[in-house]
Design a protein around this motif. Structure first.
Motif, PDB file in Angstrom:
ATOM      1  N   HIS A  57     -63.866 -14.825 -14.857  1.00  0.00           N
ATOM      2  CA  HIS A  57     -62.413 -14.924 -15.065  1.00  0.00           C
ATOM      3  C   HIS A  57     -61.971 -16.320 -14.660  1.00  0.00           C
ATOM      4  O   HIS A  57     -62.775 -17.089 -14.130  1.00  0.00           O
ATOM      5  CB  HIS A  57     -61.674 -13.848 -14.257  1.00  0.00           C
ATOM      6  N   HIS A  59     -60.720 -18.580 -12.167  1.00  0.00           N
ATOM      7  CA  HIS A  59     -60.680 -18.470 -10.713  1.00  0.00           C
ATOM      8  C   HIS A  59     -59.480 -19.217 -10.138  1.00  0.00           C
ATOM      9  O   HIS A  59     -59.085 -20.268 -10.652  1.00  0.00           O
ATOM     10  CB  HIS A  59     -61.967 -19.042 -10.110  1.00  0.00           C
ATOM     11  N   HIS A 113     -57.729  -7.514 -11.582  1.00  0.00           N
ATOM     12  CA  HIS A 113     -57.621  -8.661 -10.666  1.00  0.00           C
ATOM     13  C   HIS A 113     -56.877  -9.779 -11.403  1.00  0.00           C
ATOM     14  O   HIS A 113     -55.939 -10.383 -10.884  1.00  0.00           O
ATOM     15  CB  HIS A 113     -59.023  -9.094 -10.252  1.00  0.00           C
ATOM     16  N   ASP A 130     -64.389 -10.450  -9.521  1.00  0.00           N
ATOM     17  CA  ASP A 130     -63.510 -10.046  -8.417  1.00  0.00           C
ATOM     18  C   ASP A 130     -62.893  -8.682  -8.679  1.00  0.00           C
ATOM     19  O   ASP A 130     -61.903  -8.306  -8.063  1.00  0.00           O
ATOM     20  CB  ASP A 130     -62.378 -11.072  -8.227  1.00  0.00           C
TER      21      ASP A 130
HETATM   22 FE   LIG Z   1     -60.694 -14.381  -8.626  1.00  0.00          FE
END
Ligand SMILES: [Fe+2]
Length: 348
Positions: A57, A59, A113, A130
Motif C-alpha cells: 500500500h 506507506h 488500513h 498493515d
Molecule cells: Fe501503512
C-alpha cells in the motif's frame, strides 16, 4: 526457496526478499528507501536478479524503495489497482497472480488500513501489509482507511485462511517476527470482537498521533514513477494518438513487453509481437531475437507496456546496444485505451 525478512529499525518496517533459488529471479515486498544499499548488497551476495519490487500500500511512515530499486536494477515496480500513485510498471488486483521464476503469489485486496491495501498469499504464508499485524491491526484513521472495510478484509478474507498459515506483516513494534492465522484469531486483542460495529468502535477509540514521517512519506510515495519525460525529450516517445496511426502499417514493429496475464486481462494492440520485459536484456543484445529482428527488417521498434515505464526502460536498453530506431508509447496501454486505441484479445 530463499526467504529473507529484512528490518528497517527507524520505521519498524519488515521487507521480504523472495527467490526460488540462488542465481534466480527475486522479488521484494515493501522495501524502504534507506535500506536499498543493503538489499542490493544481499541480492548481489545471493547472486539474485531483482525483477519485481512490490508495495502492499502507499506507506505513511517511510519512503518506499520502489523507485530507487527500479532505477538501480531496472526491476518492475508493482502496486495494486487502487493505489493512487502516479505511475508503477504493473498494477494488480484481487485474484491476480504475481509471479517470478519459480514463485507465485496470489493477490488479495484487503482494504481498511488504507483503501489501497493488498495482501499477498504464497503457499503456507501470507504477507499482510498493515492489514493484519502480530497482535494488532493497522490503524484506519487516514488515507481513506475504514474500520468497516478492514473488518471485512480480516474476518472474511485473511482469517478464512488455514490456521497454520504463517503471517508476515509489514511492521512490528515489539520485536515479533512471524505469527500464524490461528494464533492471531486466538490472541490478537483487536480480533476478539463479536460484530463489525464493535470493531468500528474499537478502532475509532484509538486516538493515535500521526506518523512522524507522514507529511514527507505520503507525497513522496505517491510519486514513484520513472520520468518518461526524459525519454520523450530525446524523441524516443510516441503519444498514444501517434501510435494509433501506425496500427496496421507494416512500417514499424510493435512490441508488447507485458506478461501474459496482463495481455489476457487488458487486451493487446493488433499485430504486435510479444517479448516479455524480464527477457529484454537477452532479446536486445547481439544474437538476441529483437536485435536480429531489427537488423533484418530495418523497421523501427515501438515498445509498449501497461503504463509506459517498462517500455521507457526498454527504449533506453535498446538504444544502449545500438538499436537506434527504438521508441515507445508514452503512458502505455493505459494511455492507449484512453485515446480509444483498438485492442484485441489473444487467440488461444
Ligand atoms: Fe501503512
Amino acid at each position: 526457496m530463499i526467504f529473507r525478512q529484512l528490518f528497517d529499525g527507524a520505521s519498524s518496517t519488515y521487507s521480504y526478499l523472495l527467490a526460488s533459488r540462488r542465481g534466480g529471479e527475486a522479488l521484494i515486498i515493501d522495501p524502504v528507501i534507506d535500506r536499498v544499499e543493503r538489499y542490493l548488497q544481499l541480492i548481489g551476495e545471493l547472486d539474485l536478479r531483482l525483477v519485481k519490487a512490490v508495495d502492499t500500500h502507499v506507506h505513511a511512515d517511510h519512503i518506499t524503495g520502489l523507485g530507487a530499486l527500479r532505477d538501480r536494477t531496472h526491476c518492475i515496480t508493482v502496486m495494486g489497482e487502487a493505489a493512487r500513485v502516479d505511475v508503477v510498471s504493473m498494477r494488480v488486483s484481487e485474484g491476480d497472480r504475481l509471479t517470478i521464476e519459480g514463485l507465485s503469489l496470489d493477490v488479495l485486496y484487503t482494504p481498511g488500513h488504507t483503501d489501497d491495501s493488498y495482501s499477498l498469499l504464497m503457499g503456507d504464508r501470507v504477507f499482510t501489509g498493515d492489514t493484519l499485524l502480530i497482535r494488532g491491526t493497522g490503524r484506519t484513521d487516514f488515507q481513506n482507511g475504514s474500520a468497516r472495510a478492514q473488518y471485512d478484509s480480516l474476518f472474511n478474507k485473511l482469517l478464512k485462511l488455514p490456521d497454520e498459515t504463517l503471517v508476515y506483516p509489514a511492521h512490528d513494534y515489539k520485536g515479533d517476527t512471524v505469527s500464524t492465522i490461528g494464533e492471531e484469531k486466538a490472541f490478537n486483542p483487536r480480533l476478539q470482537v463479536t460484530s463489525v460495529d464493535e470493531y468500528v468502535q474499537l478502532m475509532g477509540g484509538l486516538n493515535l498521533p500521526n506518523p512522524k514521517m507522514m507529511d514527507v512519506a505520503v507525497p513522496a510515495n505517491l510519486r514513484v514513477g520513472l520520468a518518461q519525460d526524459e525519454i520523450a525529450r530525446r524523441g524516443w516517445a510516441l503519444t498514444a494518438a501517434q501510435a494509433i496511426a501506425l496500427v496496421g502499417q507494416a512500417s514499424v514493429t510493435l512490441i508488447d513487453l507485458r506478461e501474459r496475464g496482463e495481455r489476457e486481462k487488458h487486451g493487446l494492440i493488433p499485430g504486435s509481437l510479444h517479448a516479455p520485459y524480464p527477457d529484454l536484456a537477452v532479446n536486445v543484445r547481439p544474437g538476441g531475437m529483437l536485435h536480429e529482428l531489427s537488423r533484418a527488417t530495418d523497421k523501427p521498434m515501438v515498445f509498449y507496456c501497461a503504463f509506459g515505464e517498462r517500455s521507457a526502460m526498454a527504449v533506453q536498453a535498446a538504444q544502449d546496444v545500438g538499436i537506434t530506431a527504438a521508441c515507445h508509447i508514452h503512458g502505455g496501454i493505459d494511455a492507449w485505451r484512453r485515446a480509444n486505441g483498438p485492442l484485441v484479445r489473444e487467440s488461444r
